[in-house]
Design an enzyme around this catalytic site. Structure first.
Site, mmCIF file in Angstrom:
data_model
loop_
_atom_site.group_PDB
_atom_site.id
_atom_site.type_symbol
_atom_site.label_atom_id
_atom_site.label_comp_id
_atom_site.label_asym_id
_atom_site.label_seq_id
_atom_site.Cartn_x
_atom_site.Cartn_y
_atom_site.Cartn_z
ATOM 1 N N ARG A 70 0.859 -1.488 -0.052
ATOM 2 C CA ARG A 70 0.073 -0.069 -0.079
ATOM 3 C C ARG A 70 0.831 1.389 -0.214
ATOM 4 O O ARG A 70 0.107 2.358 -0.237
ATOM 5 C CB ARG A 70 -0.951 0.038 1.336
ATOM 6 C CG ARG A 70 -0.177 0.254 2.319
ATOM 7 C CD ARG A 70 -1.079 -0.073 3.785
ATOM 8 N NE ARG A 70 -0.378 0.010 4.843
ATOM 9 C CZ ARG A 70 0.493 -0.628 5.634
ATOM 10 N NH1 ARG A 70 0.676 -1.818 4.839
ATOM 11 N NH2 ARG A 70 1.160 -0.553 6.716
ATOM 12 N N PHE A 131 -2.406 10.106 16.802
ATOM 13 C CA PHE A 131 -3.336 11.272 17.008
ATOM 14 C C PHE A 131 -2.234 12.381 17.679
ATOM 15 O O PHE A 131 -2.515 13.462 17.585
ATOM 16 C CB PHE A 131 -4.383 11.054 17.735
ATOM 17 C CG PHE A 131 -5.524 10.494 16.980
ATOM 18 C CD1 PHE A 131 -6.217 11.372 16.501
ATOM 19 C CD2 PHE A 131 -5.779 9.199 16.740
ATOM 20 C CE1 PHE A 131 -7.413 10.968 15.658
ATOM 21 C CE2 PHE A 131 -6.722 8.458 16.055
ATOM 22 C CZ PHE A 131 -7.734 9.454 15.462
ATOM 23 N N THR A 133 0.816 12.903 17.049
ATOM 24 C CA THR A 133 1.310 14.163 16.070
ATOM 25 C C THR A 133 0.171 15.020 15.108
ATOM 26 O O THR A 133 0.621 16.018 14.866
ATOM 27 C CB THR A 133 2.135 13.195 14.870
ATOM 28 O OG1 THR A 133 2.679 12.175 15.657
ATOM 29 C CG2 THR A 133 3.000 14.124 14.127
ATOM 30 N N CYS A 170 -11.341 23.649 13.331
ATOM 31 C CA CYS A 170 -9.891 23.063 13.328
ATOM 32 C C CYS A 170 -10.097 21.600 13.943
ATOM 33 O O CYS A 170 -11.345 21.324 14.337
ATOM 34 C CB CYS A 170 -8.955 23.779 14.322
ATOM 35 S SG CYS A 170 -9.010 23.759 16.061
ATOM 36 N N CYS A 173 -11.680 21.578 17.221
ATOM 37 C CA CYS A 173 -13.251 21.813 17.379
ATOM 38 C C CYS A 173 -14.124 20.775 17.265
ATOM 39 O O CYS A 173 -15.099 20.529 17.872
ATOM 40 C CB CYS A 173 -13.439 23.141 16.200
ATOM 41 S SG CYS A 173 -12.650 24.495 16.332
ATOM 42 N N CYS A 186 -3.696 -0.290 11.015
ATOM 43 C CA CYS A 186 -3.609 -1.214 9.764
ATOM 44 C C CYS A 186 -3.071 -2.606 10.213
ATOM 45 O O CYS A 186 -3.084 -3.553 9.544
ATOM 46 C CB CYS A 186 -2.557 -0.452 8.854
ATOM 47 S SG CYS A 186 -3.385 0.958 8.096
ATOM 48 N N CYS A 242 -13.048 26.446 21.625
ATOM 49 C CA CYS A 242 -12.155 25.318 21.295
ATOM 50 C C CYS A 242 -10.765 25.977 21.950
ATOM 51 O O CYS A 242 -10.599 27.065 21.715
ATOM 52 C CB CYS A 242 -11.881 25.387 19.745
ATOM 53 S SG CYS A 242 -10.459 24.594 19.084
HETATM 54 ZN ZN LIG Z 1 -10.707 24.695 16.817
#
Ligand SMILES: [Zn+2]
Length: 337
Positions: A70, A131, A133, A170, A173, A186, A242
């Site tokens: 892949r 997540f 990163t 973002c 949010c 994976c 946020c």
């Molecule tokens: Zn935001």
């Protein structure tokens, strides 16, 4: 634009969405690909072919045989040589389009290097597999007003979302915090190779719109290429509470040190906090009496059953054969120092 470029990109220039002005913009643009696995290697090749003038490809890992089904840029020889993905990508991209500049960066994207690596990006494409990163990218992108395009794929489904700071919601949010607990990866759930290219294609289309200044409607796209179905919804309104884009608290940028982290579903741990550069040749000499060692200029692999340590020149290491961070740290301390 010179005649060679005009001919090379002629079919893209003919496409009214891009045109000659859009192509000029692409030739002067800088895109950063954060993570060069399945998504990122597709991003890199597509943007290189589209004539994006400068590409930075960041990846911390090396090519393995199980990547090849892949990860579109890589070949059997890359896996046989355990090439770092960033170096293999740089080499391959230079063959695809020698008229652009590409820089492969073998590194873990962290709070301490994010400014240097993403600082002058026109767009950042998310090719990461974690997540931590992504939230770092989101914090940096929002703090500096850099657009980025989130993408993820596993099994036969995936999703994408562009973030245009100041204009659209973002990542925080929509998802205030990273998901907790085990997530399908994976390695645990498998992956269909074409879901990766489909998700990456949508990300690249958004990136091309951003880089050419075309209007971009921010949508979350979800798709499943096995069961079928593609769904697009407008991203929600920005959250007035946020933490990132409203309160401008960028906690992911403040981390100065990363603890050892489990690499999702791989029975492996990465050591990247408080490491220092390592002389691989010296380390090789030291380890050879203790077990099998394979080294090149990019990485050293040491096999001590049932574990395998891969050490990089910056001191970072991946310890395979355990998901216990304490044990990984101890093996690092034992063999690397
Ligand atoms: Zn935001």
């Amino acid at each position: 634009m010179n005649p060679t470029d005009r001919e090379r990109y002629s079919r893209q220039i003919l496409f009214p969405g891009i045109g000659e002005r859009g192509q000029e913009s692409l030739l002067h643009a800088h895109a950063v690909i954060a993570g060069c696995g399945a998504l990122g290697s597709f991003h890199a090749a597509a943007l290189a072919r589209a004539g994006v003038g400068r590409l930075t490809v960041i990846d911390r890992d090396y090519v393995e045989p199980s990547n090849l089904h892949r990860q579109w840029l890589f070949e059997e020889a890359d896996a046989a040589e355990s090439m770092p993905k960033a170096a293999a990508a740089e080499r391959r991209i230079a063959r695809i389009n020698s008229s652009i500049r590409v820089r492969g960066v073998i590194a873990d994207l962290t709070a301490s290097n994010v400014e240097e690596l993403l600082g002058d990006a026109g767009v950042v494409l998310d090719g990461t597999d974690n997540f931590e990163t992504r939230y770092l990218i989101n914090d940096f992108a929002v703090s500096r007003g850099v657009p980025w395009v989130y993408g993820a794929a596993v099994a036969s489904y995936g999703l994408t979302m562009p973030v245009i700071p100041g204009r659209t919601a973002c990542l925080r949010c929509v998802y205030p915090d990273p998901p907790s607990g085990a997530q399908p990866t994976c390695e645990t759930a498998g992956v269909l190779n074409v879901i990766v290219s489909a998700v990456a294609s949508i990300q690249v289309a958004d990136a091309l719109r951003i880089l050419t200044g075309a209007d971009l409607r921010a949508r979350i796209t979800t798709l499943d290429l096995w069961k079928g179905g593609i769904r697009q919804i407008d991203t929600p309104q920005r959250d007035p509470e946020c933490p990132a884009c409203a309160r401008r608290e960028f906690s992911y940028l403040e981390e100065t040190r990363r603890p050892p982290e489990r690499l999702c579903g791989r029975n492996a741990v990465q050591i990247s906090g408080e490491v220092r550069p390592i002389d691989l040749a010296k380390l090789q000499a030291r380890l050879e009496p203790l077990g099998e060692v394979r080294a090149n200029q990019y990485a050293l692999r040491f096999f001590t059953s049932p574990y395998e340590l891969t050490v990089f020149p910056d001191g970072r290491a991946i310890v395979k054969g355990t998901s216990d961070t304490g044990l990984a740290r101890s093996l690092y301390a034992r063999y690397v120092g």
